[in-house]
Design an enzyme around this catalytic site. Sequence first.
Site, mmCIF file in Angstrom:
data_model
loop_
_atom_site.group_PDB
_atom_site.id
_atom_site.type_symbol
_atom_site.label_atom_id
_atom_site.label_comp_id
_atom_site.label_asym_id
_atom_site.label_seq_id
_atom_site.Cartn_x
_atom_site.Cartn_y
_atom_site.Cartn_z
ATOM 1 N N GLY A 1 0.813 -1.206 0.000
ATOM 2 C CA GLY A 1 0.000 0.000 0.000
ATOM 3 C C GLY A 1 0.850 1.261 0.000
ATOM 4 N N ASN B 1 -6.795 4.090 10.153
ATOM 5 C CA ASN B 1 -6.344 2.791 10.661
ATOM 6 C C ASN B 1 -6.221 2.746 12.185
ATOM 7 O OD1 ASN B 1 -4.216 4.630 9.711
ATOM 8 N ND2 ASN B 1 -2.845 3.222 10.740
ATOM 9 N N GLN C 1 -7.464 0.153 4.413
ATOM 10 C CA GLN C 1 -8.255 -0.504 5.472
ATOM 11 C C GLN C 1 -9.670 -0.865 5.020
ATOM 12 O OE1 GLN C 1 -7.263 -1.624 8.401
ATOM 13 N NE2 GLN C 1 -5.235 -0.686 8.504
ATOM 14 N N SER D 1 -3.777 -3.207 -0.126
ATOM 15 C CA SER D 1 -2.662 -4.054 0.303
ATOM 16 C C SER D 1 -3.226 -5.399 0.750
ATOM 17 C CB SER D 1 -1.948 -3.356 1.466
ATOM 18 O OG SER D 1 -0.830 -4.077 1.843
ATOM 19 N N ALA D 2 -2.744 -6.474 0.134
ATOM 20 C CA ALA D 2 -3.364 -7.797 0.330
ATOM 21 C C ALA D 2 -3.340 -8.291 1.775
ATOM 22 C CB ALA D 2 -2.671 -8.820 -0.570
ATOM 23 N N HIS D 3 -2.278 -7.901 2.523
ATOM 24 C CA HIS D 3 -2.156 -8.494 3.865
ATOM 25 C C HIS D 3 -3.185 -7.958 4.855
ATOM 26 C CE1 HIS D 3 0.134 -5.319 6.209
ATOM 27 N NE2 HIS D 3 0.398 -4.876 4.986
ATOM 28 N N THR E 1 10.297 -7.586 -12.196
ATOM 29 C CA THR E 1 9.577 -8.849 -12.402
ATOM 30 C C THR E 1 8.456 -8.966 -11.379
ATOM 31 O OG1 THR E 1 11.557 -9.885 -13.272
ATOM 32 C CG2 THR E 1 9.853 -11.375 -12.449
ATOM 33 N N CYS F 1 1.125 10.938 23.854
ATOM 34 C CA CYS F 1 2.298 11.574 24.468
ATOM 35 C C CYS F 1 3.326 11.965 23.414
ATOM 36 C CB CYS F 1 2.900 10.654 25.524
ATOM 37 S SG CYS F 1 4.459 9.945 25.107
HETATM 38 N N1 PLP Z 1 -2.403 3.023 4.696
HETATM 39 C C1 PLP Z 1 -3.065 2.577 5.768
HETATM 40 C C2 PLP Z 1 -4.333 3.246 6.172
HETATM 41 C C3 PLP Z 1 -2.581 1.489 6.492
HETATM 42 O O1 PLP Z 1 -3.243 1.052 7.564
HETATM 43 C C4 PLP Z 1 -1.369 0.881 6.071
HETATM 44 C C5 PLP Z 1 -0.784 -0.233 6.837
HETATM 45 O O2 PLP Z 1 -0.733 -0.248 8.038
HETATM 46 C C6 PLP Z 1 -0.733 1.380 4.940
HETATM 47 C C7 PLP Z 1 -1.277 2.450 4.270
HETATM 48 C C8 PLP Z 1 0.542 0.787 4.437
HETATM 49 O O3 PLP Z 1 0.290 -0.432 3.795
HETATM 50 P P1 PLP Z 1 1.497 -1.462 3.515
HETATM 51 O O4 PLP Z 1 1.781 -2.132 4.803
HETATM 52 O O5 PLP Z 1 0.955 -2.415 2.517
HETATM 53 O O6 PLP Z 1 2.611 -0.665 2.999
#
Ligand code: PLP
Length: 379
Positions: free
Chosen positions: A70, A151, A179, A199-201, A237, A327
């Site tokens: 991402g 997030n 998200q 982002s796939a994960h 690649t 903080c």
């Molecule tokens: N944007 C948001 C809102 C996210 O929560 C995250 C990951 O925590 C990212 C971007 C970054 O994604 P990546 O881990 O695939 O670089």
Amino acid sequence: MAIYLDNAATTQVDPDVLEAMLPLLQGQFGNPSAIHAMGRKARAAIERARKTIAKSINVSPSEICFTSCGTEANNTALLGSVRDLDVTRIISSPTEHHCILHFLEHLEASYGVEIVYLDVDDKGRVDVDQLAELIADKTKKTLLSLMHANNEIGTMIDFERISKMCHEAEVLFHSDTVQTFAHFPFDLQETPISFMVSSAHKFHGPKGIGFMYVNGDNQISPLIYGGSQERNMRAGTENISGIIGLGKAVELAYGALDEHRKHIEDLRQYCKEKLVEHIPGILFNGDLEGRSLYTVLSTSFPAEACYEMLLFNLDIAGICASGGSACSSGVNQGSHVLKAIDADATRTTIRFSFSKNNTKEDIDHLVGALQQIREEAVV
Ligand code: PLP
């Protein structure tokens, strides 16, 4: 076994995703740019995944560009808007992910782009009236970059309204949908946007693969130069097993979107009720009664000694969650999001985030552990 309540950070790879990926890591290892049979097979597999993703948001496959994550997708879109689409002003918010905020600093320093941050209220909602005023000024070519859902605290923008406002004002619209893609439906014909990313994960796919949607009207040059992969938008690649895993994760997510959503929403509600019942003084960050990401529950624990090391103590109890504090001293820089919403810095913030794999038993375990942490502190 650990109780995993940190799904906004990353999710477990679905077994069906892994199964779809394995052949690409074993016998089917051809380079998709090669012209022989193994290469052509790899190319065909990539294009099938691209079609699945394009269909899920109702766009053309040629508008999907695979990236490593991402972060890369967001950086590429923002840089492209400045270098190739003549954007000289970017409107954004102070609660964006660091992969936006730090890149905006770079664009300001290296390209002289004017960066304007919208005001946010105590729930993390951007000031839409201020946005309307800003985009009425047409003296500079403008891009709006706003995340679909935050997030850390889960606050969401009104995607349809903002898309419409940008469309009418001829402002480019980029949204970090990391998200929300695969958690909400998207129809980009109904809700036009210039760029969105994923982002796939974050939805049971593998790490190291994501994509950027680039509206066909916006041709941008790459962040990474080299070969002509991804229609000259991203050299290198292809991560073919990752791309196949991403495609499979999208298929699984959109195949059961409502079912997963209901399950996770019920869990979040159950968690909230149990915490209110058992933890005196607990509060929640974000816009829970309004537009809110259903996978995230940002909790704010009272300023009591027993909660000072809470994340650490939860970890000892076998519970994975994320911290966040307002903080700003010393090594701990604190959360820029909590600071932006003016959160009480004496309280302890913990983000619990859920997935289809969580159960009510996980929540009961969490509440039990919290009670024990409190009791042990009292003794
Ligand atoms: N944007 C948001 C809102 C996210 O929560 C995250 C990951 O925590 C990212 C971007 C970054 O994604 P990546 O881990 O695939 O670089």
